[in-house]
Design a protein around this motif. Structure first.
Motif, mmCIF file in Angstrom:
data_model
loop_
_atom_site.group_PDB
_atom_site.id
_atom_site.type_symbol
_atom_site.label_atom_id
_atom_site.label_comp_id
_atom_site.label_asym_id
_atom_site.label_seq_id
_atom_site.Cartn_x
_atom_site.Cartn_y
_atom_site.Cartn_z
ATOM 1 N N HIS A 155 41.286 52.400 70.123
ATOM 2 C CA HIS A 155 41.158 53.725 70.731
ATOM 3 C C HIS A 155 41.952 54.767 69.945
ATOM 4 C CE1 HIS A 155 38.881 52.178 73.961
ATOM 5 N NE2 HIS A 155 39.792 52.106 74.917
ATOM 6 N N VAL A 156 43.182 54.437 69.603
ATOM 7 C CA VAL A 156 44.034 55.372 68.858
ATOM 8 C C VAL A 156 43.424 55.646 67.492
ATOM 9 C CG1 VAL A 156 46.308 55.680 67.784
ATOM 10 C CG2 VAL A 156 46.133 54.818 70.136
ATOM 11 N N ALA A 157 42.946 54.597 66.820
ATOM 12 C CA ALA A 157 42.323 54.771 65.502
ATOM 13 C C ALA A 157 41.054 55.625 65.602
ATOM 14 C CB ALA A 157 42.006 53.411 64.885
ATOM 15 N N THR A 158 40.270 55.398 66.636
ATOM 16 C CA THR A 158 39.048 56.190 66.851
ATOM 17 C C THR A 158 39.388 57.659 67.042
ATOM 18 O OG1 THR A 158 37.889 54.322 67.849
ATOM 19 C CG2 THR A 158 37.064 56.514 68.397
ATOM 20 N N ALA A 159 40.405 57.925 67.853
ATOM 21 C CA ALA A 159 40.808 59.306 68.107
ATOM 22 C C ALA A 159 41.340 59.968 66.845
ATOM 23 C CB ALA A 159 41.866 59.349 69.219
ATOM 24 N N MET A 160 42.131 59.237 66.079
ATOM 25 C CA MET A 160 42.676 59.805 64.840
ATOM 26 C C MET A 160 41.556 60.110 63.851
ATOM 27 S SD MET A 160 46.172 57.626 64.458
ATOM 28 C CE MET A 160 47.102 58.690 63.388
ATOM 29 N N LEU A 161 40.596 59.219 63.729
ATOM 30 C CA LEU A 161 39.464 59.454 62.834
ATOM 31 C C LEU A 161 38.645 60.658 63.312
ATOM 32 C CD1 LEU A 161 37.750 58.600 60.425
ATOM 33 C CD2 LEU A 161 36.528 57.031 61.956
ATOM 34 N N HIS A 162 38.447 60.754 64.606
ATOM 35 C CA HIS A 162 37.722 61.887 65.199
ATOM 36 C C HIS A 162 38.408 63.206 64.840
ATOM 37 C CE1 HIS A 162 35.564 64.189 68.298
ATOM 38 N NE2 HIS A 162 36.751 64.679 68.635
ATOM 39 N N CYS A 163 39.711 63.261 65.036
ATOM 40 C CA CYS A 163 40.472 64.482 64.731
ATOM 41 C C CYS A 163 40.453 64.780 63.237
ATOM 42 C CB CYS A 163 41.918 64.359 65.219
ATOM 43 S SG CYS A 163 42.060 64.349 67.015
ATOM 44 N N TYR A 164 40.580 63.754 62.427
ATOM 45 C CA TYR A 164 40.555 63.931 60.978
ATOM 46 C C TYR A 164 39.218 64.517 60.541
ATOM 47 C CZ TYR A 164 40.735 62.942 56.005
ATOM 48 O OH TYR A 164 40.704 63.064 54.640
ATOM 49 N N ARG A 165 38.134 63.967 61.066
ATOM 50 C CA ARG A 165 36.799 64.469 60.698
ATOM 51 C C ARG A 165 36.614 65.920 61.119
ATOM 52 N NH1 ARG A 165 33.321 59.134 62.192
ATOM 53 N NH2 ARG A 165 33.513 58.139 60.148
ATOM 54 N N LEU A 166 37.052 66.246 62.332
ATOM 55 C CA LEU A 166 36.930 67.626 62.787
ATOM 56 C C LEU A 166 37.746 68.571 61.904
ATOM 57 C CD1 LEU A 166 37.086 67.321 66.666
ATOM 58 C CD2 LEU A 166 35.128 67.968 65.282
ATOM 59 N N ARG A 167 38.889 68.109 61.480
ATOM 60 C CA ARG A 167 39.800 68.959 60.701
ATOM 61 C C ARG A 167 39.345 69.131 59.254
ATOM 62 N NH1 ARG A 167 42.453 72.489 58.788
ATOM 63 N NH2 ARG A 167 44.675 72.493 58.462
ATOM 64 N N PHE A 168 38.846 68.040 58.636
ATOM 65 C CA PHE A 168 38.625 68.072 57.195
ATOM 66 C C PHE A 168 37.169 67.969 56.749
ATOM 67 C CE2 PHE A 168 43.026 66.545 57.660
ATOM 68 C CZ PHE A 168 43.657 67.564 56.955
ATOM 69 N N ASP A 169 36.247 67.575 57.610
ATOM 70 C CA ASP A 169 34.857 67.446 57.187
ATOM 71 C C ASP A 169 34.203 68.774 56.887
ATOM 72 O OD1 ASP A 169 34.899 64.748 57.122
ATOM 73 O OD2 ASP A 169 33.641 64.429 58.875
ATOM 74 N N ASP A 170 34.689 69.872 57.445
ATOM 75 C CA ASP A 170 34.081 71.181 57.204
ATOM 76 C C ASP A 170 34.384 71.707 55.809
ATOM 77 O OD1 ASP A 170 32.948 71.224 59.664
ATOM 78 O OD2 ASP A 170 34.522 72.405 60.600
ATOM 79 N N ARG A 171 35.410 71.180 55.180
ATOM 80 C CA ARG A 171 35.829 71.680 53.868
ATOM 81 C C ARG A 171 34.914 71.217 52.831
ATOM 82 N NH1 ARG A 171 42.370 71.312 54.121
ATOM 83 N NH2 ARG A 171 42.566 72.669 55.869
#
Length: 171
Positions: A155-171
């Motif tokens: 769960h923690v890994a899923t949430a961290m990946l989710h936040c990472y994607r939201l933060r950096f995938d737009d770049r």
């Protein structure tokens, strides 16, 4: 564009003129505040304005209601977040109260975090918050949620990946 194509779209001024009053009334029923309803009605039309595609002549109120409903939900979420923050601030001694600027920045940060976590399943979000903000171990979270430690880790890994994607995938 052909005449038929033009007939299937509603110009923004016509849409505003024909539906603004109705939208304000609909929003007043949701918010119980005429000023907030007027603001969200304007925000709805701004969203229409910046859309890439024109508004179809079929069921324009359905589109307006969908956009406005999302804005109302955002408004409620911000209000709940602000209330919780103000309640937490009320517990602090006077000397530790933040300045108006710090208060505003903190609320913006909380809104940003809440928006980032919005797409997560409730258990994943809870496990992540308990781990990152609560400082609990995976074992303590697992016990509290009634799941295995390995599930909490996922769960923690899923949430961290989710936040990472939201933060950096737009770049």
């Amino acid at each position: 564009m052909s005449a038929t194509t033009l007939d299937t779209h509603v110009p923004l001024d016509t849409l505003y003129h024909n539906h603004h009053g109705w939208l304000c009334q609909w929003l007043r029923g949701k918010l119980d505040c005429p000023q907030q309803a007027a603001d969200l009605a304007q925000d709805t039309f701004v969203r229409i304005l910046v859309r890439a595609e024109p508004v179809a002549n079929q069921a324009p109120r359905a589109l307006l209601r969908t956009i406005a409903r999302g804005l109302v939900i955002d408004h409620w979420r911000r209000s709940a977040l602000e209330r919780a923050y103000l309640e937490a601030l009320a517990q602090l001694p006077e000397a530790h109260q933040p300045s108006a600027e710090q208060h505003h920045e903190t609320l913006q940060t909380l809104e940003y975090i809440a928006a980032m976590l919005e797409g997560l399943k409730p258990r994943v979000r809870t496990a992540f918050l308990l781990y990152r903000l609560g400082g609990l171990t995976h074992g303590a979270i697992a016990e509290q949620l009634g799941v295995s430690s390995r599930t909490v880790e996922r769960h923690v890994a899923t949430a961290m990946l989710h936040c990472y994607r939201l933060r950096f995938d737009d770049r």
